[in-house]
Design a protein around this motif. Sequence first.
Motif, mmCIF file in Angstrom:
data_model
loop_
_atom_site.group_PDB
_atom_site.id
_atom_site.type_symbol
_atom_site.label_atom_id
_atom_site.label_comp_id
_atom_site.label_asym_id
_atom_site.label_seq_id
_atom_site.Cartn_x
_atom_site.Cartn_y
_atom_site.Cartn_z
ATOM 1 N N GLY A 40 0.842 -1.191 0.000
ATOM 2 C CA GLY A 40 0.000 0.000 0.000
ATOM 3 C C GLY A 40 0.876 1.239 0.000
ATOM 4 N N VAL A 41 0.696 2.103 -0.990
ATOM 5 C CA VAL A 41 1.465 3.350 -1.078
ATOM 6 C C VAL A 41 0.547 4.538 -0.795
ATOM 7 C CG1 VAL A 41 2.894 4.801 -2.564
ATOM 8 C CG2 VAL A 41 3.064 2.323 -2.733
ATOM 9 N N GLY A 42 -0.644 4.508 -1.314
ATOM 10 C CA GLY A 42 -1.616 5.593 -1.130
ATOM 11 C C GLY A 42 -2.181 6.044 -2.449
ATOM 12 N N ILE A 43 -3.493 6.212 -2.499
ATOM 13 C CA ILE A 43 -4.162 6.570 -3.744
ATOM 14 C C ILE A 43 -3.725 7.945 -4.256
ATOM 15 C CG2 ILE A 43 -6.245 7.609 -2.785
ATOM 16 C CD1 ILE A 43 -7.665 5.716 -4.999
ATOM 17 N N ASN A 84 1.459 0.885 4.213
ATOM 18 C CA ASN A 84 2.430 1.977 4.245
ATOM 19 C C ASN A 84 2.631 2.410 5.690
ATOM 20 O OD1 ASN A 84 3.913 4.292 3.981
ATOM 21 N ND2 ASN A 84 2.534 5.286 2.552
ATOM 22 N N GLU A 85 3.829 2.252 6.215
ATOM 23 C CA GLU A 85 4.111 2.620 7.601
ATOM 24 C C GLU A 85 4.381 4.108 7.773
ATOM 25 O OE1 GLU A 85 7.228 -0.046 8.704
ATOM 26 O OE2 GLU A 85 5.845 -1.731 8.858
ATOM 27 N N GLN A 86 4.414 4.862 6.682
ATOM 28 C CA GLN A 86 4.592 6.312 6.735
ATOM 29 C C GLN A 86 3.287 7.005 7.131
ATOM 30 O OE1 GLN A 86 8.048 6.446 6.534
ATOM 31 N NE2 GLN A 86 7.833 8.223 5.251
ATOM 32 N N ARG A 87 2.148 6.307 7.007
ATOM 33 C CA ARG A 87 0.842 6.900 7.258
ATOM 34 C C ARG A 87 0.144 6.168 8.391
ATOM 35 N NH1 ARG A 87 -2.472 7.131 1.933
ATOM 36 N NH2 ARG A 87 -3.832 8.129 3.412
ATOM 37 N N GLU A 88 -0.744 6.880 9.090
ATOM 38 C CA GLU A 88 -1.569 6.272 10.125
ATOM 39 C C GLU A 88 -2.615 5.386 9.451
ATOM 40 O OE1 GLU A 88 -1.444 6.452 13.512
ATOM 41 O OE2 GLU A 88 0.476 7.451 13.187
ATOM 42 N N PRO A 89 -3.016 4.290 10.092
ATOM 43 C CA PRO A 89 -4.074 3.467 9.503
ATOM 44 C C PRO A 89 -5.359 4.275 9.373
ATOM 45 C CG PRO A 89 -3.070 2.364 11.386
ATOM 46 C CD PRO A 89 -2.497 3.744 11.318
#
Length: 98
Positions: A40-43, A84-89
């Motif tokens: 998961g990277v982000g939409i 993606n661990e850069q973002r909060e769930p």
Amino acid sequence: MTQAGPADTAIAGFYRVRFDHVDRCGKLSLRRAGRMHHLGVGITHAGKAVTILITDHQVTVVDRSTGEILATHTISPTRTYWRNEQREPGHWPGSRPL
């Protein structure tokens, strides 16, 4: 007499580099150790050209045009999806925290 040559040609810390694009849903696919994994990277990054740096324990996704780190993932061989661990769930659409 020994022959001269490069001392060590490996890049310290990384053992695999891959060039790809984030799909329209904000994810990447990665085959590792004979298994397919999804990252998961982000939409918000859909369609971006990225460089993927893969070590024994971590995957880092970097925007090829800016050099910005878009995502980091800790490798868990037992799972097929790594968030993606850069973002909060996030939360499901329409749900509210209790």
